[in-house]
Design an enzyme around this catalytic site. Structure first.
Site, mmCIF file in Angstrom:
data_model
loop_
_atom_site.group_PDB
_atom_site.id
_atom_site.type_symbol
_atom_site.label_atom_id
_atom_site.label_comp_id
_atom_site.label_asym_id
_atom_site.label_seq_id
_atom_site.Cartn_x
_atom_site.Cartn_y
_atom_site.Cartn_z
ATOM 1 C CB VAL A 295 -0.924 0.001 1.243
ATOM 2 C CG1 VAL A 295 -1.797 1.232 1.283
ATOM 3 C CG2 VAL A 295 -1.778 -1.272 1.277
ATOM 4 C CG ASP B 205 -6.089 4.158 -7.706
ATOM 5 O OD1 ASP B 205 -5.939 5.322 -7.323
ATOM 6 O OD2 ASP B 205 -5.273 3.254 -7.455
ATOM 7 C CG HIS C 83 -1.719 4.083 -6.183
ATOM 8 N ND1 HIS C 83 -3.056 4.405 -6.219
ATOM 9 C CD2 HIS C 83 -1.230 4.697 -5.082
ATOM 10 C CE1 HIS C 83 -3.351 5.184 -5.188
ATOM 11 N NE2 HIS C 83 -2.252 5.381 -4.480
HETATM 12 C C1 LMR Z 1 -4.051 7.988 -2.344
HETATM 13 O O1 LMR Z 1 -4.244 7.563 -3.479
HETATM 14 O O2 LMR Z 1 -4.949 8.500 -1.675
HETATM 15 C C2 LMR Z 1 -2.662 7.956 -1.767
HETATM 16 O O3 LMR Z 1 -1.895 6.979 -2.374
HETATM 17 C C3 LMR Z 1 -2.039 9.300 -1.916
HETATM 18 C C4 LMR Z 1 -0.707 9.417 -1.193
HETATM 19 O O4 LMR Z 1 0.255 9.883 -1.821
HETATM 20 O O5 LMR Z 1 -0.628 9.066 -0.029
#
Ligand code: LMR
Length: 330
Positions: free
Chosen positions: A134, A164, A192
């Site tokens: 993650v 997403d 991501h």
């Molecule tokens: C998200 O998609 O909310 C996170 O990955 C964003 C981040 O950079 O923490």
């Protein structure tokens, strides 16, 4: 790959155990919402030494919840303890991007974390462990991890793009006026990151093709895709912290689909295998079919038109560039 033993205890490790994502994820896991209401759980919470006091507070709260399925909790700063015999590992802990930090610097910090975690998982986790990465940059962190965990099958390592995917389902539902349950056929391709491709070309709302209801390709390209690509940054700006509740919810969805199966096609970043001309060597989000027990297959035969191919190429290029950078740092 075998499913979790129905009556045995499932050992679930969460890194960044004292963090915000973990705080939202723990009640989902410990209450049975993710692995089922019959599945006893043992938790392993890993964090860095300065976070151990906060982690101890989380442990106190877990006890105070009196979850019937929770059979044990270990809180530690030692990956060899945290990952021992782990059946599932949620790698939420990573070095956060600080203002002014270059991407290379962020990658360098995280290469070291995921190298150490890969080593430890390789040595002490169940060989059947199911891993979801993650912490960002999650796809490339998964790649580094798999490099240092050669005894763990690449198919057991994934990175999270369900957040997403859920964001895309929700945008289609909101904009077409249907419930999220009535949306199908969306997919996330690639990284991501802001180059991800939230694909709505085959999305349906109540069985009808959604594209015309969404305003057509121009609106999708100019408004909806950028909204999803930049959603993480928008939440961070508004909250002052990265998404945590929605990330935890997506981790729960990802693990439930992966281990229990899902009638819908979902998105997961998995080891590329040449499907859709994405050469092996990166963790790439594809539409996948989860048949349960930790088995998934990349959905084949989707016709990617010119509109989609442009996005898929851009995110593929970014992932291979990240790969080069990460390998040069090892
Ligand atoms: C998200 O998609 O909310 C996170 O990955 C964003 C981040 O950079 O923490």
């Amino acid at each position: 790959m075998t499913p979790p033993k129905p009556h045995g205890t499932l050992t679930v490790c969460i890194t960044g155990g004292a963090g915000q994502i973990s705080y939202s994820l723990l009640p989902l896991i410990a209450s049975g919402e993710v692995f089922g209401h019959e599945q006893p759980i043992e938790l392993r919470l890993l964090d860095i030494k300065p976070a151990l006091e906060a982690l101890n507070g989380v442990v106190m709260e877990l006890h105070d919840c009196s979850f019937p399925l929770l059979r044990g909790i270990v809180a530690t700063d030692d990956p060899m303890v945290a990952f021992r015999h782990a059946d599932v590992a949620v790698l939420a802990g990573s070095f956060p991007r600080r203002p002014g930090m270059e991407r290379r610097e962020l990658l360098a910090k995280n290469v070291n974390i995921f190298k150490a975690h890969g080593h430890a998982l390789d040595q002490v986790a169940s060989k059947n462990v199911k891993i979801v990465v993650v912490g960002n940059p999650s796809n490339t962190n998964a790649l580094v991890l798999s490099h240092f965990a050669p005894s763990i099958p690449k198919g057991n390592i994934t990175a999270l793009t369900r957040l997403d995917h859920n964001r895309t389902v929700s945008q289609v539902a909101l904009r077409t006026g249907v419930s999220v349950n009535d949306v199908d056929g969306v997919a996330i391709w690639g990284n991501h990151s802001a180059t991800q491709y939230p694909d709505m070309t085959r999305a349906t709302a109540k069985g009808e093709l959604a594209m015309p209801m969404l305003g057509g390709r121009k609106v999708v390209a100019e408004e909806i895709i950028p909204c999803i690509q930049k959603r993480g940054a928008a939440v961070l700006k508004a909250r002052g912290f990265s998404s945590a509740m929605s990330a935890a919810n997506a981790i729960g969805d990802h693990l439930r689909s992966w281990l229990m199966g899902d009638s819908k096609i979902v998105s997961m970043a998995v080891a590329s295998d040449g499907s859709y001309h994405v050469k092996a060597g990166v963790y790439f989000s594809f539409p996948v079919r989860c048949v349960g027990g930790g088995e998934y297959e990349i959905v084949q035969g989707i016709e990617l038109g010119e509109f989609s191919r442009k996005y898929v190429s851009a995110t593929t290029e970014e992932l291979f560039a990240e790969r080069e950078e990460a390998l040069s740092l090892l």
